[in-house]
Design a protein around this motif. Structure first.
Motif, PDB file in Angstrom:
ATOM      1  N   PHE A  55       0.926  -1.065   0.181  1.00 28.14           N
ATOM      2  CA  PHE A  55       0.079  -0.233   0.132  1.00 28.14           C
ATOM      3  C   PHE A  55       0.784   1.269   0.052  1.00 28.14           C
ATOM      4  CE2 PHE A  55      -2.504   3.231   2.260  1.00 28.14           C
ATOM      5  CZ  PHE A  55      -3.492   3.491   1.409  1.00 28.14           C
ATOM      6  N   PHE A  56       2.000   1.170   0.732  1.00 30.20           N
ATOM      7  CA  PHE A  56       2.664   2.695   0.687  1.00 30.20           C
ATOM      8  C   PHE A  56       3.793   2.609  -0.439  1.00 30.20           C
ATOM      9  CE2 PHE A  56       0.953   2.064   5.105  1.00 30.20           C
ATOM     10  CZ  PHE A  56       0.856   3.209   5.397  1.00 30.20           C
ATOM     11  N   ASN A  57       3.883   1.536  -1.210  1.00 30.35           N
ATOM     12  CA  ASN A  57       4.812   1.883  -2.507  1.00 30.35           C
ATOM     13  C   ASN A  57       4.493   1.872  -3.603  1.00 30.35           C
ATOM     14  OD1 ASN A  57       7.472   1.212  -0.881  1.00 30.35           O
ATOM     15  ND2 ASN A  57       7.172  -1.136  -1.031  1.00 30.35           N
ATOM     16  N   TRP A  58       2.981   2.081  -3.998  1.00 27.59           N
ATOM     17  CA  TRP A  58       2.466   2.381  -5.085  1.00 27.59           C
ATOM     18  C   TRP A  58       2.683   3.668  -5.685  1.00 27.59           C
ATOM     19  CZ3 TRP A  58      -0.515   6.742  -5.894  1.00 27.59           C
ATOM     20  CH2 TRP A  58      -1.098   7.478  -4.786  1.00 27.59           C
ATOM     21  N   PRO A  59       3.181   4.837  -5.006  1.00 26.73           N
ATOM     22  CA  PRO A  59       3.760   6.136  -5.754  1.00 26.73           C
ATOM     23  C   PRO A  59       4.621   5.853  -6.680  1.00 26.73           C
ATOM     24  CG  PRO A  59       3.233   6.495  -3.353  1.00 26.73           C
ATOM     25  CD  PRO A  59       3.237   5.058  -3.562  1.00 26.73           C
ATOM     26  N   TYR A  60       5.681   4.993  -6.546  1.00 29.84           N
ATOM     27  CA  TYR A  60       6.609   4.667  -7.476  1.00 29.84           C
ATOM     28  C   TYR A  60       6.374   4.119  -8.754  1.00 29.84           C
ATOM     29  CZ  TYR A  60       9.389   5.060  -3.091  1.00 29.84           C
ATOM     30  OH  TYR A  60      10.053   5.340  -1.861  1.00 29.84           O
ATOM     31  N   ILE A  61       5.477   3.321  -8.661  1.00 24.95           N
ATOM     32  CA  ILE A  61       4.960   3.101 -10.299  1.00 24.95           C
ATOM     33  C   ILE A  61       3.747   3.855 -10.738  1.00 24.95           C
ATOM     34  CG2 ILE A  61       3.131   1.328  -9.127  1.00 24.95           C
ATOM     35  CD1 ILE A  61       3.715  -0.549 -11.696  1.00 24.95           C
ATOM     36  N   ALA A  62       3.130   4.636  -9.671  1.00 25.79           N
ATOM     37  CA  ALA A  62       2.039   5.477 -10.240  1.00 25.79           C
ATOM     38  C   ALA A  62       2.697   6.672 -11.033  1.00 25.79           C
ATOM     39  CB  ALA A  62       1.291   6.028  -9.243  1.00 25.79           C
ATOM     40  N   ARG A  63       4.008   6.963 -10.644  1.00 29.36           N
ATOM     41  CA  ARG A  63       4.606   8.309 -11.204  1.00 29.36           C
ATOM     42  C   ARG A  63       5.231   7.540 -12.754  1.00 29.36           C
ATOM     43  NH1 ARG A  63       8.872  11.721  -7.390  1.00 29.36           N
ATOM     44  NH2 ARG A  63       7.170  12.797  -6.570  1.00 29.36           N
ATOM     45  N   ILE A  64       5.476   6.457 -12.879  1.00 29.68           N
ATOM     46  CA  ILE A  64       5.755   6.141 -14.218  1.00 29.68           C
ATOM     47  C   ILE A  64       4.738   5.949 -15.083  1.00 29.68           C
ATOM     48  CG2 ILE A  64       6.954   3.965 -15.317  1.00 29.68           C
ATOM     49  CD1 ILE A  64       8.768   3.602 -13.038  1.00 29.68           C
ATOM     50  N   VAL A  65       3.692   5.264 -14.556  1.00 31.96           N
ATOM     51  CA  VAL A  65       2.524   5.195 -15.220  1.00 31.96           C
ATOM     52  C   VAL A  65       1.782   6.518 -15.847  1.00 31.96           C
ATOM     53  CG1 VAL A  65       0.047   4.342 -15.174  1.00 31.96           C
ATOM     54  CG2 VAL A  65       1.872   2.767 -14.336  1.00 31.96           C
ATOM     55  N   ARG A  66       1.810   7.411 -14.918  1.00 31.20           N
ATOM     56  CA  ARG A  66       1.331   8.749 -14.991  1.00 31.20           C
ATOM     57  C   ARG A  66       2.140   9.301 -16.249  1.00 31.20           C
ATOM     58  NH1 ARG A  66       3.006  13.761 -13.760  1.00 31.20           N
ATOM     59  NH2 ARG A  66       1.604  15.469 -13.856  1.00 31.20           N
ATOM     60  N   GLY A  67       3.466   9.221 -15.956  1.00 33.96           N
ATOM     61  CA  GLY A  67       4.163   9.988 -17.254  1.00 33.96           C
ATOM     62  C   GLY A  67       3.980   9.359 -18.657  1.00 33.96           C
ATOM     63  N   GLN A  68       3.732   8.034 -18.712  1.00 28.91           N
ATOM     64  CA  GLN A  68       3.456   7.274 -19.867  1.00 28.91           C
ATOM     65  C   GLN A  68       2.055   7.597 -20.334  1.00 28.91           C
ATOM     66  OE1 GLN A  68       5.384   5.081 -21.834  1.00 28.91           O
ATOM     67  NE2 GLN A  68       7.122   5.372 -20.299  1.00 28.91           N
ATOM     68  N   THR A  69       1.157   7.773 -19.231  1.00 26.20           N
ATOM     69  CA  THR A  69      -0.295   8.239 -20.045  1.00 26.20           C
ATOM     70  C   THR A  69      -0.424   9.570 -20.363  1.00 26.20           C
ATOM     71  OG1 THR A  69      -1.053   6.675 -18.169  1.00 26.20           O
ATOM     72  CG2 THR A  69      -2.716   8.204 -19.222  1.00 26.20           C
TER      73      THR A  69
END
Length: 336
Positions: A203-217
């Motif tokens: 639950f507390f590590n999701w921001p790392y992958i969220a930043r990558i997915v946000r940039g790709q989106t």
């Protein structure tokens, strides 16, 4: 009058042209991945580790002893029990390593260290895989929503990312486990601790992958195929699921393979600090590689530190090699 002769080959002897075979993107990526020997070695090691975790009871039955079976009359307790014969192997003096005990014995009670390392793979990999799954699901969803809709939605989600990234996760885990009741949510004992570790790490590590997915989106939403879908009347949810997610699978998959070893190390750190899965004396062994290292640190026995440490080292290295190779195979432009 000169006659023109036909020098072309007869129709019967002509070799038919071979049709050009198309290759899918997945097949092209697999071809690139096979050429990377380091990545293939890492992938094979990962498969073997998963096989070891799944079939731990079978492997222990073949090459070891039951993990909670005590051997207090063996080599390591010779000093206390009257000078029984000891087994030495390389620099592991008084370790008890022999044909019967491949990794030697624990210094306290004489349990088979090989069996505990094998069972430790089951618990450590389970926590790492499920925590990574939680992070990927939450991070991918939040990253796609933030990148696609933008505006106030992007601002709020980006702020949440910064809050979670600034959160003292290790201190929170120690404090939370310290006040953990014996039973909660229908779970108790190590089952509750495993569920808690999966929640904390995932639950507390999701921001790392969220930043990558946000940039790709953000990049994908400006592409022509998204504009074409909008022009045909497609709405946001359809565009996200049908148009964007297939193009985000590759970066999500690559980052997930690189996040798993990070979660393994974090779980090992928590177990080393004594807030992870607890050792059990009776029943299914509640043991992780980090917990074994914690016990080894208290006893200062070389072989007791070496084998769990090497298990963590090999696992993390294998996942990193495979993740790097997978990234290069799916995105050759990223390879320098």
């Amino acid at each position: 009058m000169a006659t023109r002769t036909d020098t072309s080959a007869p129709e019967a002897t002509k070799v038919p042209a071979k049709a050009i075979e198309g290759r899918s993107l997945g097949r092209i990526a697999w071809t690139r991945l096979k050429r990377d020997k380091a990545a293939m070695a890492g992938g094979i090691t990962v498969i073997l580790l998963i096989f070891m975790a799944v079939f731990a009871p079978l492997i222990v039955g073949w090459f070891g002893h039951p993990p909670n079976e005590f051997h207090q009359d063996n080599a390591l307790l010779a000093a206390e029990l009257g000078g029984l014969p000891r087994g030495d192997f390389l620099f592991f003096e008084n370790s008890g390593i022999s044909g019967d005990f491949l990794f030697g014995l624990e210094p306290q009670n004489g349990r088979d260290l090989f069996s505990e390392v094998v069972y430790g793979a089951r618990v450590s990999l389970l926590i790492a895989f499920l925590a990574t799954l939680v992070s990927v699901l939450i991070g991918s969803t939040m990253g796609v929503i933030a990148g696609f809709f933008g505006g106030i939605v992007d601002t709020v989600i980006s702020f949440l990312m910064n809050v979670f990234l600034a959160f003292p996760l290790l201190l929170f885990a120690i404090a939370l486990v310290g006040v953990l009741p014996d039973k909660a949510f229908g779970l108790s004992g190590n089952s509750l601790r495993i569920a808690l570790l999966i929640f904390i790490i995932g639950f507390f590590n999701w921001p790392y992958i969220a930043r990558i997915v946000r940039g790709q989106t953000l990049s994908l939403r400006e592409r022509e195929f998204v504009d074409a879908a909008r022009s045909l009347g497609a709405r946001g949810p359809y565009i996200i699921v049908k148009e964007m997610l297939p193009n985000l699978v590759a970066p999500i998959l690559v980052y997930a393979t690189l996040l798993i070893p990070t979660n393994i190390l974090f779980e090992a750190a928590l177990s080393f600090l004594g807030v992870g899965v607890q050792r059990q004396v009776v029943g299914e062994p509640g043991v992780t590689w980090g917990g074994l290292l914690s016990d080894a640190a208290r006893n200062s026995v070389v072989h007791f530190m070496f084998f769990p440490g090497m298990a963590i080292f090999i696992t993390v290295l294998a996942f990193n090699l495979f993740g790097d190779g997978l990234r290069d195979a799916l995105d050759p432009k990223s390879k320098r």
